[in-house]
Design a protein around this motif. Structure first.
Motif, PDB file in Angstrom:
ATOM      1  N   THR A  95      12.344  15.616  -5.607  1.00  0.00           N
ATOM      2  CA  THR A  95      13.497  14.786  -5.270  1.00  0.00           C
ATOM      3  C   THR A  95      12.984  13.581  -4.494  1.00  0.00           C
ATOM      4  O   THR A  95      12.248  13.727  -3.511  1.00  0.00           O
ATOM      5  CB  THR A  95      14.507  15.559  -4.416  1.00  0.00           C
ATOM      6  N   HIS A  96      13.340  12.390  -4.957  1.00  0.00           N
ATOM      7  CA  HIS A  96      12.754  11.181  -4.372  1.00  0.00           C
ATOM      8  C   HIS A  96      13.818  10.093  -4.237  1.00  0.00           C
ATOM      9  O   HIS A  96      14.651   9.915  -5.129  1.00  0.00           O
ATOM     10  CB  HIS A  96      11.609  10.679  -5.255  1.00  0.00           C
ATOM     11  N   ARG A  97      13.796   9.391  -3.129  1.00  0.00           N
ATOM     12  CA  ARG A  97      14.686   8.256  -2.927  1.00  0.00           C
ATOM     13  C   ARG A  97      13.944   6.988  -3.344  1.00  0.00           C
ATOM     14  O   ARG A  97      12.879   6.672  -2.818  1.00  0.00           O
ATOM     15  CB  ARG A  97      15.120   8.139  -1.468  1.00  0.00           C
ATOM     16  N   LEU A  98      14.515   6.276  -4.359  1.00  0.00           N
ATOM     17  CA  LEU A  98      13.884   5.057  -4.860  1.00  0.00           C
ATOM     18  C   LEU A  98      13.835   3.997  -3.755  1.00  0.00           C
ATOM     19  O   LEU A  98      14.853   3.690  -3.120  1.00  0.00           O
ATOM     20  CB  LEU A  98      14.645   4.515  -6.063  1.00  0.00           C
ATOM     21  N   ILE A  99      12.649   3.445  -3.524  1.00  0.00           N
ATOM     22  CA  ILE A  99      12.467   2.476  -2.438  1.00  0.00           C
ATOM     23  C   ILE A  99      13.303   1.227  -2.680  1.00  0.00           C
ATOM     24  O   ILE A  99      13.950   0.685  -1.791  1.00  0.00           O
ATOM     25  CB  ILE A  99      10.975   2.097  -2.309  1.00  0.00           C
ATOM     26  N   ALA A 100      13.318   0.774  -3.947  1.00  0.00           N
ATOM     27  CA  ALA A 100      13.975  -0.511  -4.249  1.00  0.00           C
ATOM     28  C   ALA A 100      15.486  -0.432  -4.135  1.00  0.00           C
ATOM     29  O   ALA A 100      16.133  -1.354  -3.656  1.00  0.00           O
ATOM     30  CB  ALA A 100      13.572  -0.992  -5.639  1.00  0.00           C
ATOM     31  N   THR A 101      16.068   0.685  -4.607  1.00  0.00           N
ATOM     32  CA  THR A 101      17.537   0.755  -4.671  1.00  0.00           C
ATOM     33  C   THR A 101      18.156   1.685  -3.651  1.00  0.00           C
ATOM     34  O   THR A 101      19.361   1.614  -3.412  1.00  0.00           O
ATOM     35  CB  THR A 101      17.976   1.232  -6.068  1.00  0.00           C
ATOM     36  N   THR A 160       0.853  -1.190   0.000  1.00  0.00           N
ATOM     37  CA  THR A 160       0.000   0.000   0.000  1.00  0.00           C
ATOM     38  C   THR A 160       0.884   1.233   0.000  1.00  0.00           C
ATOM     39  O   THR A 160       2.072   1.184   0.348  1.00  0.00           O
ATOM     40  CB  THR A 160      -0.916   0.019   1.221  1.00  0.00           C
ATOM     41  N   SER A 161       0.290   2.361  -0.399  1.00  0.00           N
ATOM     42  CA  SER A 161       1.044   3.614  -0.409  1.00  0.00           C
ATOM     43  C   SER A 161       1.522   3.987   0.980  1.00  0.00           C
ATOM     44  O   SER A 161       2.621   4.516   1.148  1.00  0.00           O
ATOM     45  CB  SER A 161       0.179   4.728  -0.995  1.00  0.00           C
ATOM     46  N   ASN A 162       0.705   3.697   1.997  1.00  0.00           N
ATOM     47  CA  ASN A 162       1.115   4.020   3.363  1.00  0.00           C
ATOM     48  C   ASN A 162       2.280   3.152   3.814  1.00  0.00           C
ATOM     49  O   ASN A 162       3.182   3.597   4.514  1.00  0.00           O
ATOM     50  CB  ASN A 162      -0.064   3.841   4.325  1.00  0.00           C
ATOM     51  N   GLU A 163       2.288   1.886   3.389  1.00  0.00           N
ATOM     52  CA  GLU A 163       3.387   0.985   3.745  1.00  0.00           C
ATOM     53  C   GLU A 163       4.693   1.450   3.115  1.00  0.00           C
ATOM     54  O   GLU A 163       5.760   1.356   3.720  1.00  0.00           O
ATOM     55  CB  GLU A 163       3.072  -0.435   3.290  1.00  0.00           C
ATOM     56  N   LEU A 164       4.602   1.925   1.878  1.00  0.00           N
ATOM     57  CA  LEU A 164       5.822   2.308   1.151  1.00  0.00           C
ATOM     58  C   LEU A 164       6.331   3.696   1.534  1.00  0.00           C
ATOM     59  O   LEU A 164       7.534   3.910   1.627  1.00  0.00           O
ATOM     60  CB  LEU A 164       5.571   2.250  -0.358  1.00  0.00           C
ATOM     61  N   PHE A 165       5.390   4.638   1.741  1.00  0.00           N
ATOM     62  CA  PHE A 165       5.831   6.033   1.895  1.00  0.00           C
ATOM     63  C   PHE A 165       5.438   6.681   3.218  1.00  0.00           C
ATOM     64  O   PHE A 165       5.958   7.733   3.559  1.00  0.00           O
ATOM     65  CB  PHE A 165       5.243   6.894   0.760  1.00  0.00           C
TER      66      PHE A 165
END
Length: 826
Positions: free
Chosen positions: A127-133, A97-102
Motif C-alpha cells: 500500500t503506497h501513497r503516490l507522492i505526486a497526487t 533522491t530516494s531519501n528525499e522522496l521517501f
C-alpha cells in the motif's frame, strides 16, 4: 391472509526492511556506476539505453528509472503510463533522491537498494501513497536491475482488484453468516423467542440497519415479537394490518422497500418521523403455506439498503419461517398426536424450501473436507462444468485443475484451512467437454462447524467475462492507436472518451474534453444539423461518412467526414454513441480547386463555341449559298459535334452550380400531368432518328406537386433521351405516372439490354458509362444521370431504377404530393 408464495419484488506480499548488507558491500556492488546528471528522459549511452528508448516508453505498466550516482539513488525518468498514474505531475519527482522522496527508513528505498546490490528481479505488493497526487493505491511493484547502474521499478495498480476481492469476501461472509444462523436455529430447538431474537440480531448486523423487527399477524393486528438495535422499544407494539406497511406485506405477499419515508405515500410520514425511520425493507414470513408475519429492518437515513440486503433478508425470512414451522409442529405434536403427519410435512416443506435456495443458486456451492475430498456439489455444477454432482462427490477436489494453476490453488486452500477470512481466487478447470473454463471462487473455512465440517467453496464460470475483457482491452489499443479521431458520448452529448488522434485533430487534450459537451466542436450554423444526426442515432441508425465542418480549439474550421454508431447498455437500451472523425480538408480543397478549374475552362470554351455554332448554323442554312455535297456533309458533322460539345459544357457548368449551391430553383404549385405530356411531345423529334416512339401508359389526374417546372422538364428530357438512345430500333419507351402512398412516381421504361449488374452501384456517379470504351456505340457525357439525381434531391424527391439484364430498364422519379392531395387521391 394470502397463501405464501415466492415473494414478489417491489415495482420500482508484504514489504522488506532495510538491507542487511554492509555499506562497503553495497559500495563494491555499485562500483563503476555513473550518472549523466540530466533530468527528464534518461539519455545515457550504450546498448542498454538504446533498448530503453525502443521499449521502455511504450510499456503500458507505469515504470520508473532509478540510477545509482555513487552515493544515492536518483529518479531519472518515468514512462507515460507512470505520468498518467501521477496525474501528469511526475516532473516534480524527477531528479529527487530516494531519501528525499521517501526517507531513509522507507521499505521502497530498501527494495531499490536490494535489487541493485543483489542484481535480482523480484515483486512485492504494498500500500503506497503516490507522492505526486497524495492518493493511496494498492500496488504490485517489480524491481528489475539493469546494468550497469539502473533499477527499473514497474508499478501495477491493483487497487480495483483488491476492492473486488474485498467485495467477494464480504459476500462469502454474508452467506457464511446465513449458514451459521441456520445452524444456531437448529441448535436452539423449539425455543421460538430465542430463534427470532437470533434472526433479528443477525439481520440487523448483515444489513447494517439501525433496527430489526419480527411482526406476526394476530387477527386484524400486527404484533411485534422480536426486536434488535434501536427497535428495542417496539417490543409488543400493535398496529392495524390495514394501516401499516407490514400489513400490506402480509396482504400481498410482496417484498416491500421504502427508500425514503418522506416521499413514499404508502408510509405514515408522521409516525416515521416520531420513531426516526427514513428507509426500510419488509419481507413476508411464511409457515404452512400462509403469510403469517414479516421480518423488517429500518434505518434513520434514506436509501440505506441495496439489493443484496433484500436478498439477505429473504434468506433470513426463510429461516424464521422454518423456525415458526418447527415451533408450530412441536406444539401441535404436544397438543394433538393425531396432527403428527401434518407437522412433519410442514417441517419437510420448510427444509425443502431452504435446500431449494442452495440448489437453485446461480453459483455452484461445493464442500471439501480437510483432505481435499469433495463431500457436496450443488446441482448447478452440471450447468457450469457439465458434470453431474455424483461424478464429483468422493473424488479429490483438485483433479480438474489446470496444471499451471495447481500449486497456487493448493497454497490458497492451505491458508483457508486455518480459521481466517474467506479467500478469493481465480483459476482454470477442465469442462466435461474438454475445454478449459476460467473459474472465480470464494472459499470459507467451516471445518470447525459440525453442521458442515468442511471448506465451503462458491464458484462461478467467468470465462466469457474474461474473454470480453480481453476483447475490450484489444479494442482500447486499437482506439488509442487509430489515426482517426474517435470519441464516445452520452445521448445528451457529454463526452466519455477521447483518443490521441482526437487531440491531434481538434487541439483539445482528453482531460479538457471528457465530461464536456460535444457541441463545443460544432459551429453555430451546424447545430441543427448535428441535432438531427443525433436523433437518427438515438433510433439505432448508423451514419457513415457524413461530411460537415467542425471547429478546433484555436477557432479554425476543418472539413471532416463523420461516422456515427449507437452504443447500447447491458440491457440493450441505446445510451450513447461513438463518432469516428477523419480530416478531409485536403480533399475538399482539391475538390474546390478542381471545380474552379472546370468552371473556368467551361466558361472559356462556351463563348467561342457559341460563335462557332452560330457561324456553322448560318452556313448550313444557306446564307453563303449552296455548298457541294461533300462540303455539306463535313459541315453537318462539324455542327453536330459542336452541339455535342456545347451540351458537355452546359452539363459541366450545371454540376459546378449544383455543388457550389449556385443552381437556382423557382418552385411553385404545379399540376403534374400537363408537364409530363409536354416533355413527351418535346422529345419525340429526338426519338425519331432512333426509330423509337413514346407512349403514356398510366396517368394520375389532378396530381399537384411543389416543384420547379424548368428543372423537372430538364430531368424528364434526360430520362426520355436516355431511354430513346438505349432502345432497339422500332422500340417503345413507356411513361407511367402512378401514386404510391404520399408520393407520385414518374417511370420511364425502355426495351433495351438493361443496366449491367456490375454498373448498378456507379450509375449515378459523374462521367459514369456502362460502356466506357473508345468504341462505345452510345454517345453522351456520362453526366446526365448525376445531374438528374442532384436536381431531384434538391426538389425534395428521389430517383431510382429497376433493371433486368436483356429485358430493359425503368428509371423512376418520386415527388412528394402537396399536403392535402394525398387524401384526395386516395
Amino acid at each position: 391472509m394470502p397463501a405464501c408464495q415466492q415473494p414478489r419484488r417491489r415495482r420500482r506480499g508484504g514489504t522488506t526492511g532495510p538491507l542487511s548488507a554492509s555499506k562497503d558491500t553495497r559500495a563494491r556492488a555499485m562500483r563503476g556506476a555513473s550518472t549523466d546528471g540530466q533530468l527528464g528522459r534518461y539519455t545515457g549511452s550504450g546498448p542498454v539505453d538504446e533498448r530503453f528508448h525502443a521499449q521502455y516508453h511504450g510499456l503500458p505498466i507505469p515504470t520508473y528509472i532509478w540510477q545509482y550516482t555513487g552515493t544515492s539513488f536518483v529518479m531519472r525518468d518515468c514512462n507515460d503510463a507512470a505520468d498518467r498514474m501521477n496525474d501528469g505531475r511526475s516532473g516534480q519527482l524527477l531528479g529527487k533522491t530516494s531519501n528525499e522522496l521517501f526517507g531513509t527508513t522507507s521499505p521502497i528505498v530498501a527494495e531499490i537498494e536490494r535489487s541493485f546490490v543483489e542484481r535480482t528481479t523480484f515483486s512485492r505488493e504494498m500500500t503506497h501513497r503516490l507522492i505526486a497526487t497524495g492518493a493511496t493505491r494498492e500496488l504490485n511493484v517489480t524491481y528489475v536491475f539493469v546494468p550497469p547502474d539502473l533499477v527499473l521499478v514497474h508499478t501495477e495498480d491493483i487497487t480495483e482488484r483488491r476492492r473486488m476481492e474485498a467485495a467477494l469476501r464480504a459476500e462469502g461472509e454474508r452467506l457464511a453468516a446465513v449458514v451459521a444462523t441456520q445452524n444456531a436455529i437448529a441448535m436452539a430447538g423449539n425455543d421460538l423467542p430465542a430463534m427470532m431474537h437470533l434472526v433479528v440480531e443477525r439481520a440487523r448486523e448483515l444489513t447494517r440497519a439501525g433496527g430489526a423487527v419480527v411482526d406476526l399477524a394476530e387477527g386484524d393486528e400486527m404484533v411485534c415479537h422480536a426486536v434488535s438495535g434501536t427497535a428495542a422499544t417496539h417490543l409488543g407494539l400493535r398496529l392495524k394490518i390495514d394501516g401499516s406497511l407490514s400489513g400490506r406485506c402480509v396482504r400481498t405477499g410482496e417484498i416491500l422497500e421504502c427508500v425514503d419515508s418522506e416521499l413514499d405515500p404508502r408510509v405514515d410520514r408522521a409516525a416515521s418521523q416520531r420513531i426516526g425511520v427514513r428507509s426500510l425493507i419488509v419481507v413476508p414470513l411464511c409457515t404452512h403455506g400462509v403469510t403469517c408475519g414479516v421480518l423488517k429492518v429500518f434505518s434513520a437515513v434514506p436509501s440505506a439498503f441495496d439489493e443484496r440486503d433484500v436478498d439477505t433478508l429473504q434468506l433470513m425470512a426463510g429461516l424464521v419461517g422454518a423456525a415458526l414451522s418447527n415451533a408450530t409442529a412441536f406444539e401441535t405434536k404436544q397438543a394433538l398426536l393425531t396432527g403428527r403427519t401434518d407437522a412433519l410435512a410442514a417441517l419437510e416443506a420448510s427444509a425443502a424450501r431452504f435446500r431449494s435456495l442452495v440448489q437453485n443458486a446461480a453459483d455452484v456451492i461445493g464442500v471439501i473436507d480437510a483432505t481435499g475430498i469433495t463431500t457436496y456439489q450443488s446441482p448447478s455444477v452440471e450447468r457450469v462444468l457439465g458434470y453431474h454432482p455424483d461424478e464429483l462427490i468422493g473424488r479429490n477436489s483438485l483433479w480438474l485443475l489446470h496444471p499451471e494453476d495447481e500449486a497456487r490453488v493448493y497454497q490458497l486452500l492451505g491458508g483457508t484451512r486455518s480459521p481466517a477470512s474467506p479467500t478469493v481466487m481465480e483459476f482454470r478447470v477442465r469442462h466435461k467437454d474438454g475445454s478449459w473454463r476460467v473459474i472465480e471462487a470464494n472459499s470459507t473455512n467451516r471445518l470447525h462447524d459440525p453442521a458442515i465440517g468442511g471448506i465451503v467453496i462458491n464458484y462461478r464460470d467467468v470465462t466469457e467475462r474474461k474473454r470480453a475483457e480481453d476483447v475490450q482491452r484489444r479494442l482500447a489499443v486499437i482506439v488509442e492507436s487509430s489515426a482517426d479521431a474517435i470519441l464516445s458520448a452520452t445521448l445528451d452529448e457529454r463526452i466519455l472518451s477521447w483518443n490521441p488522434a482526437a487531440e491531434l485533430l481538434y487541439g483539445y487534450a482528453a482531460d479538457e474534453m471528457v465530461g464536456q459537451l460535444k457541441s463545443i466542436l460544432v459551429p453555430p450554423d451546424r447545430l441543427e444539423e448535428t441535432q438531427l444526426l443525433l436523433e437518427r442515432v438515438a433510433q439505432g441508425e448508423r451514419i457513415v461518412q457524413h461530411e460537415t465542418v467542425r471547429r478546433r480549439k484555436d477557432g479554425t474550421l476543418i472539413d471532416v467526414a463523420l461516422s456515427y454508431a449507437p452504443l447500447s447498455d447491458t440491457t440493450g437500451v441505446i445510451a450513447g454513441f461513438s463518432v469516428i472523425a477523419r480530416d478531409i480538408s485536403e480533399r475538399k480543397q482539391i475538390d474546390r480547386m478542381k471545380n474552379e478549374f472546370i468552371s473556368t475552362v467551361s466558361h472559356e470554351l462556351r463563348t467561342p463555341l457559341t460563335s462557332i455554332l452560330g457561324a456553322l448554323g448560318l452556313v448550313a442554312g444557306g446564307v453563303t449559298g449552296s455548298l457541294p455535297v461533300q462540303a455539306q456533309t463535313m459541315l453537318d458533322i462539324a455542327y453536330t459535334n459542336s452541339e455535342r460539345l456545347g451540351r458537355l459544357i452546359n452539363d459541366i457548368l450545371d454540376i459546378e452550380k449544383i455543388e457550389s449551391g449556385k443552381l437556382r430553383f423557382d418552385r411553385k404549385r404545379l399540376t403534374l400531368m400537363p408537364l409530363v405530356e409536354q416533355a413527351i411531345e418535346a422529345n419525340r423529334a429526338y426519338a425519331g432518328p432512333f426509330g423509337v416512339i413514346f407512349t403514356l401508359t398510366q396517368t394520375v389526374a389532378d396530381a399537384v406537386v411543389y416543384t420547379d417546372p424548368d428543372r423537372l422538364m430538364q430531368v424528364l428530357t434526360n430520362l426520355l433521351s436516355n431511354a430513346a438512345k438505349f432502345s432497339p430500333r422500332d422500340g417503345v419507351v413507356t411513361v407511367a405516372v402512378t401514386r404510391e402512398a404520399e408520393i407520385v412516381r414518374i417511370a420511364v421504361g425502355d426495351q433495351g439490354s438493361g443496366v449491367p449488374l456490375e454498373f448498378h452501384a456507379r450509375i449515378f456517379q459523374k462521367f459514369a458509362q456502362a460502356d466506357s470504351s473508345d468504341t462505345r456505340q452510345k454517345g453522351g457525357t456520362g453526366l446526365g444521370l448525376n445531374i438528374t439525381k442532384a436536381i431531384i434531391e434538391r426538389l425534395g424527391g428521389q430517383i431510382g431504377f429497376t433493371s433486368v439484364p436483356g429485358a430493359g430498364a425503368s428509371f423512376f422519379v418520386d415527388l412528394p404530393l402537396i399536403e392535402g392531395q394525398q387524401s384526395m387521391l386516395k
